[in-house]
Design a protein around this motif. Structure first.
Motif, PDB file in Angstrom:
ATOM      1  N   CYS A  13       0.859  -1.195   0.000  1.00 23.10           N
ATOM      2  CA  CYS A  13       0.000   0.000   0.000  1.00 23.10           C
ATOM      3  C   CYS A  13       0.888   1.235   0.000  1.00 23.10           C
ATOM      4  O   CYS A  13       1.065   1.908   1.026  1.00 23.10           O
ATOM      5  N   GLN A  17      -2.090   2.153  -7.502  1.00 21.21           N
ATOM      6  CA  GLN A  17      -3.481   1.978  -7.103  1.00 21.21           C
ATOM      7  C   GLN A  17      -4.221   0.890  -7.863  1.00 21.21           C
ATOM      8  O   GLN A  17      -5.410   0.676  -7.624  1.00 21.21           O
ATOM      9  N   LYS A  53      -8.487   1.022  -4.306  1.00 17.91           N
ATOM     10  CA  LYS A  53      -7.442   0.724  -3.327  1.00 17.91           C
ATOM     11  C   LYS A  53      -7.351   1.890  -2.364  1.00 17.91           C
ATOM     12  O   LYS A  53      -7.498   3.059  -2.770  1.00 17.91           O
ATOM     13  N   GLN A  78       0.988   3.228   3.527  1.00 18.80           N
ATOM     14  CA  GLN A  78       1.467   2.616   4.758  1.00 18.80           C
ATOM     15  C   GLN A  78       2.999   2.591   4.794  1.00 18.80           C
ATOM     16  O   GLN A  78       3.663   2.762   3.763  1.00 18.80           O
ATOM     17  N   CYS A 130       0.283  -4.912   3.888  1.00 21.20           N
ATOM     18  CA  CYS A 130      -0.992  -4.277   3.546  1.00 21.20           C
ATOM     19  C   CYS A 130      -1.388  -4.662   2.132  1.00 21.20           C
ATOM     20  O   CYS A 130      -0.585  -4.570   1.204  1.00 21.20           O
ATOM     21  N   TRP A 162      -7.732  -4.642   5.349  1.00 13.90           N
ATOM     22  CA  TRP A 162      -6.536  -4.398   4.540  1.00 13.90           C
ATOM     23  C   TRP A 162      -5.271  -4.736   5.329  1.00 13.90           C
ATOM     24  O   TRP A 162      -4.244  -4.077   5.193  1.00 13.90           O
ATOM     25  N   GLY A 222      -3.284  -1.988   6.686  1.00 10.24           N
ATOM     26  CA  GLY A 222      -3.988  -0.821   6.164  1.00 10.24           C
ATOM     27  C   GLY A 222      -5.272  -0.552   6.927  1.00 10.24           C
ATOM     28  O   GLY A 222      -5.942   0.450   6.687  1.00 10.24           O
TER      29      GLY A 222
END
Length: 471
Positions: free
Chosen positions: A320, A326, A358, A363, A369, A389, A392
């Motif tokens: 992430c 994304q 997403k 993160q 994540c 997530w 996340g």
């Protein structure tokens, strides 16, 4: 963590290691690699959240489940109780007062994965790596042992404070996840598993199948495999593509009212005709070069769309971030047109890609994540999704416009760097969101958003998120 007999079917760490995924931070520490520069163990501090969500309760993992290698996994619900799966067994929580949940009992019965489903007085538990016998106390076995047990365990939970172990059903390659087609007298369990090997007598390739277990509700001790339908007679997604080679399914979600299911099957996303529950048949397949591992699926309320999730990095990667982007490690949202079988006309289905979603809260490089388990929030005629997530956190997504999904609420702890952590599963049940946090226990969240107000009028008596009703 115990040595993995078939790494892709074990913990996220083991899957990632088998796939050659570069790990940093928490994941690196857990498998003996050097941690990322500057990585700090904050133990989950530094919580961030939206204004419309509150963290109302947490219960730490109970004794027997409290080591970092005993991951909390999936959730199922019955009446005033939540059942939280764990690599070492399962825990039962009284949620009659959601802001003050109480531990009712634990069942220590190691077997890995710990995916759970409930059906009346029965609980089904997935065992994903071999034990020397089907006994709850049996030691881990080598997968080359043809007498080793892995598959489904069946418990009678009519006395919720003292579950009774009533049956063990071995299945090919064990059970990574399980999904139900429920009847008045009989349950059918769809057992998903993957990653076969010539070395393992109970998990032979090509393994393009699932196992179907029939459970007579009045005699669950007679549960048995009744079919092993081959879903991919052409072999499924081949090796050498951006997505994993298909050698089984990871998870299946059933929409019984429409006699269909959505399967997330490593390199393939599929729609399955389940009008004959013993002989399910794939009627539509999609692939996506942005997807590494088709992990799970959730239907829209009307069954006219599906969210598929991509577990890029096997659940152990820090994906992430801006570098990953994304469209990878994300949700893919598809429109669905499905026609049931009628007379001599076979069932048909067509999936059409609409968008990706997403979380955009990047993160740390210590935080595993990626898109993971979630469920529809029961607002009549609408499409709101709560989703885990890992590190996340928990996200609430509005996808009423399939082409323009947006996050409307979130809860996100700070990094936990001792091992993998984060929300494995996050589901809505009777007014609250419940999250199974891998390391930090059982969480209860409350969302106050007018768009979700209608969900408060829906009262479940039982919920398996992979057995989806229409609201």
């Amino acid at each position: 963590m115990p040595t993995s007999p078939r790494p892709p079917r074990r913990s996220p760490l083991a899957r990632a290691a088998r796939l050659g995924i570069a790990l940093t931070g928490a994941a690196a520490l857990a498998i003996g690699l050097a941690p990322a520069a500057g990585a700090a163990d904050t133990g989950g501090s530094g919580t961030d959240k939206s204004d419309n969500i509150e963290h109302v309760a947490n219960l730490p993992k109970p004794e027997g489940f409290d080591s970092t290698s005993a991951y909390n996994t999936d959730l199922a619900f019955t009446g005033d109780y939540a059942i939280d799966g764990n690599y070492n067994g399962f825990a039962v929580y009284d949620i009659s007062e959601p802001e003050e949940p109480e531990l009712v009992t634990t069942v220590l019965c190691p077997g890995g994965q710990g995916d759970v489903s409930v059906s009346g007085d029965l609980l089904y538990y997935s065992v994903d790596y071999p034990r020397e016998s089907a006994d709850c106390g049996a030691a881990e076995s080598t997968p080359a042992d043809a007498d080793a047990f892995e598959g489904m365990r069946v418990f009678d939970i009519s006395d919720i404070e003292s579950p009774e172990y009533v049956a063990a059903v071995p299945t090919a390659c064990g059970s990574h996840t399980n999904s139900l087609v429920q009847g008045e007298e009989t349950d059918y369990i769809y057992v998903s598993s993957y990653a076969p090997s010539d070395r393992y007598p109970n998990c032979q390739p090509p393994h393009d199948q699932i196992s179907v277990i029939e459970v007579p509700k009045d005699a669950p001790e007679d549960a048995a495999v009744v079919s092993e339908p081959v879903l991919f007679p052409d072999g499924g997604n081949p090796p050498g593509t951006p997505s994993r080679e298909t050698s089984g399914c990871h998870d299946i979600t059933v929409y019984a009212e429409k006699d269909i299911a959505a399967g997330a099957c490593m390199g393939d996303g599929v729609i399955i005709d389940i009008s004959d529950p013993v002989n399910p048949e794939v009627v539509e397949t999609v692939r996506d070069d942005n997807f590494a591992f088709w992990h799970s699926a959730t239907f829209t309320n009307k069954g006219d769309g599906v969210i598929f999730t991509d577990e890029l990095g096997g659940g152990a990667g820090a994906t992430c971030n801006a570098e990953t982007g994304q469209e990878r490690g994300a949700d893919a949202i598809f429109g669905l047109k499905a026609k049931p079988a009628k007379g001599d006309r076979p069932a048909k289905a067509e999936l059409s890609f609409k968008s990706y979603f997403k979380i955009d809260r990047f993160q740390e490089d210590t935080e595993n994540c990626v898109a993971h388990n979630g469920s529809l929030i029961p607002v009549k005629g609408k499409n709101y999704f709560v989703q885990a997530w890992y590190q996340g956190g928990v996200s609430v997504i509005d996808f009423n416009d399939l082409e323009n999904p947006e996050e409307i609420a979130y809860f996100d702890r700070g990094p936990f760097t001792e091992d993998l952590s984060g929300s494995w599963s996050a589901y809505y049940y009777n007014g609250h969101i419940y999250s199974s946090e891998i390391q930090q226990g059982f969480d209860v969240l409350k969302v106050t958003d007018k768009r979700l107000k209608g969900a408060e009028d829906v009262e479940f008596h039982e919920l398996n998120p992979q057995n989806q009703p229409r609201y």
